[in-house]
Enzyme design. Sequence first.
Site, PDB file in Angstrom:
ATOM      1  N   HIS A  94      -1.000 -10.683  -7.011  1.00 57.02           N
ATOM      2  CA  HIS A  94      -0.419  -9.338  -6.965  1.00 57.02           C
ATOM      3  C   HIS A  94      -1.490  -8.328  -6.585  1.00 57.02           C
ATOM      4  O   HIS A  94      -2.685  -8.536  -6.782  1.00 57.02           O
ATOM      5  CB  HIS A  94       0.224  -8.959  -8.306  1.00 57.02           C
ATOM      6  CG  HIS A  94      -0.765  -8.522  -9.352  1.00 57.02           C
ATOM      7  ND1 HIS A  94      -1.259  -7.236  -9.426  1.00 57.02           N
ATOM      8  CD2 HIS A  94      -1.357  -9.208 -10.356  1.00 57.02           C
ATOM      9  CE1 HIS A  94      -2.106  -7.148 -10.452  1.00 57.02           C
ATOM     10  NE2 HIS A  94      -2.182  -8.322 -11.021  1.00 57.02           N
ATOM     11  N   CYS A  95      -1.039  -7.216  -6.021  1.00 53.95           N
ATOM     12  CA  CYS A  95      -1.922  -6.081  -5.739  1.00 53.95           C
ATOM     13  C   CYS A  95      -1.280  -4.846  -6.389  1.00 53.95           C
ATOM     14  O   CYS A  95      -0.593  -4.974  -7.397  1.00 53.95           O
ATOM     15  CB  CYS A  95      -2.157  -5.914  -4.237  1.00 53.95           C
ATOM     16  SG  CYS A  95      -0.659  -5.756  -3.224  1.00 53.95           S
ATOM     17  N   TRP A  96      -1.505  -3.671  -5.850  1.00 55.91           N
ATOM     18  CA  TRP A  96      -0.993  -2.459  -6.492  1.00 55.91           C
ATOM     19  C   TRP A  96       0.513  -2.313  -6.349  1.00 55.91           C
ATOM     20  O   TRP A  96       1.231  -2.098  -7.331  1.00 55.91           O
ATOM     21  CB  TRP A  96      -1.704  -1.236  -5.912  1.00 55.91           C
ATOM     22  CG  TRP A  96      -1.079   0.086  -6.247  1.00 55.91           C
ATOM     23  CD1 TRP A  96      -0.666   1.046  -5.376  1.00 55.91           C
ATOM     24  CD2 TRP A  96      -0.785   0.613  -7.553  1.00 55.91           C
ATOM     25  NE1 TRP A  96      -0.126   2.127  -6.038  1.00 55.91           N
ATOM     26  CE2 TRP A  96      -0.182   1.886  -7.391  1.00 55.91           C
ATOM     27  CE3 TRP A  96      -0.948   0.125  -8.857  1.00 55.91           C
ATOM     28  CZ2 TRP A  96       0.236   2.671  -8.456  1.00 55.91           C
ATOM     29  CZ3 TRP A  96      -0.529   0.912  -9.925  1.00 55.91           C
ATOM     30  CH2 TRP A  96       0.048   2.163  -9.724  1.00 55.91           C
ATOM     31  N   GLY A  99       2.053  -5.186  -1.662  1.00 54.42           N
ATOM     32  CA  GLY A  99       2.001  -4.979  -0.227  1.00 54.42           C
ATOM     33  C   GLY A  99       1.069  -5.919   0.500  1.00 54.42           C
ATOM     34  O   GLY A  99       1.047  -7.137   0.255  1.00 54.42           O
ATOM     35  N   TYR A 123       1.493  -4.425  -9.206  1.00 55.70           N
ATOM     36  CA  TYR A 123       1.078  -3.957 -10.537  1.00 55.70           C
ATOM     37  C   TYR A 123       1.877  -2.732 -10.967  1.00 55.70           C
ATOM     38  O   TYR A 123       2.146  -2.550 -12.165  1.00 55.70           O
ATOM     39  CB  TYR A 123      -0.420  -3.638 -10.522  1.00 55.70           C
ATOM     40  CG  TYR A 123      -0.948  -3.100 -11.831  1.00 55.70           C
ATOM     41  CD1 TYR A 123      -1.180  -3.949 -12.915  1.00 55.70           C
ATOM     42  CD2 TYR A 123      -1.202  -1.738 -11.994  1.00 55.70           C
ATOM     43  CE1 TYR A 123      -1.645  -3.454 -14.129  1.00 55.70           C
ATOM     44  CE2 TYR A 123      -1.670  -1.241 -13.199  1.00 55.70           C
ATOM     45  CZ  TYR A 123      -1.889  -2.097 -14.257  1.00 55.70           C
ATOM     46  OH  TYR A 123      -2.354  -1.600 -15.454  1.00 55.70           O
TER      47      TYR A 123
END
Length: 350
Positions: A94-96, A99, A123
């Site tokens: 996962h990222c923010w 994306g 996140y």
Amino acid sequence: MLSIGVQEFLQLGKHHAIYDVRTPTEYAHAHIPGAYNLPIFSDTERAEIGTLYKKYSREKAIRQGFDIFGPKMTSFLDNLLLHGHPIGDTILFHCWRGGMRSNAMAWLANFYGFNALTLDGGYKAYRNFTLERLANTLPLIIIGGYTGTGKTNILHTLSNFGESIIDLEDIAHHRGSAFGSIGCETQTSQEDFENRLSASIPDTINSSMWIEDESRKIGTNVLPLSLYTQIQKSPVIFIDIPKTIRVQFLVDQYKDTDLAILEQSLSRIKKRLGGLVYSKAEYSLREGDIATCFSYALEYYDNTYTFGILRRDQSLIHRISLSAIDHKENAQIIVDYAKKHQLIKKASKG
């Protein structure tokens, strides 16, 4: 690229590794408990890409991202292999916001032969889920009592009995008092505290959930208002143990602590103790008489707790007088009392 929702992602995360591909600074501020940091970009690189996006175009920023990501691909795969992931293993990224960063890493992992999944919404979606979860109503029973009654130890014993608990002090890395940081890990951000607090709530709660009575502020961390309000309105089992026994319990807990550290901690409540009492407590400490020092400190903490408990609905306060600090015996007495007075509620979903 398969993207899954927060709940499914967290359920899989109980058995499969989660990798947070955000920058080290983003991860250090707050992250999903148990997640590893595998940053695609350094803090500087991310700032550089952000500048290109704002000043020029999305396409220019993407090209720069690929220029940075490309030479690192082999090292990313080596990192996953060093973590012991066999080919075909499920790995979560996962990222923010779910994306480009997480999708790029998942593409690389899938291409190599892993089963990579990403978190839909990233996140940010996890944080929304966490805040909603912390607003849920819980069937709480509060373990209350003056400082030095061994409430945290009783809480852990209840866990050994198979009861559901939330250990706020462990999650906050602080015991709540002026001496509360001694021997604890460094406290984290409020956001990370909330993440760990949410993760500590089980999906299924076996009847009631036990929690220690706390002020809203534990060190630098603050309890969510919804949870604090629930604590204030839930039944309290007030453990009443003689002061002399509590003083000795605290002495045993802190006897190996450097006196300078204890003196620094005592100074935090100097104004609350008052000049005369503080001077007496400080003198006792410097003389090595920790028991007398703690006895003075307990005068303040006992009065403060009494004031707080008297402001609650007194029908919710269940006082139990105990003659000794025996965590296992006291825990059993508390459970028996809760069952007898029908304080324990039916199982529920967290």
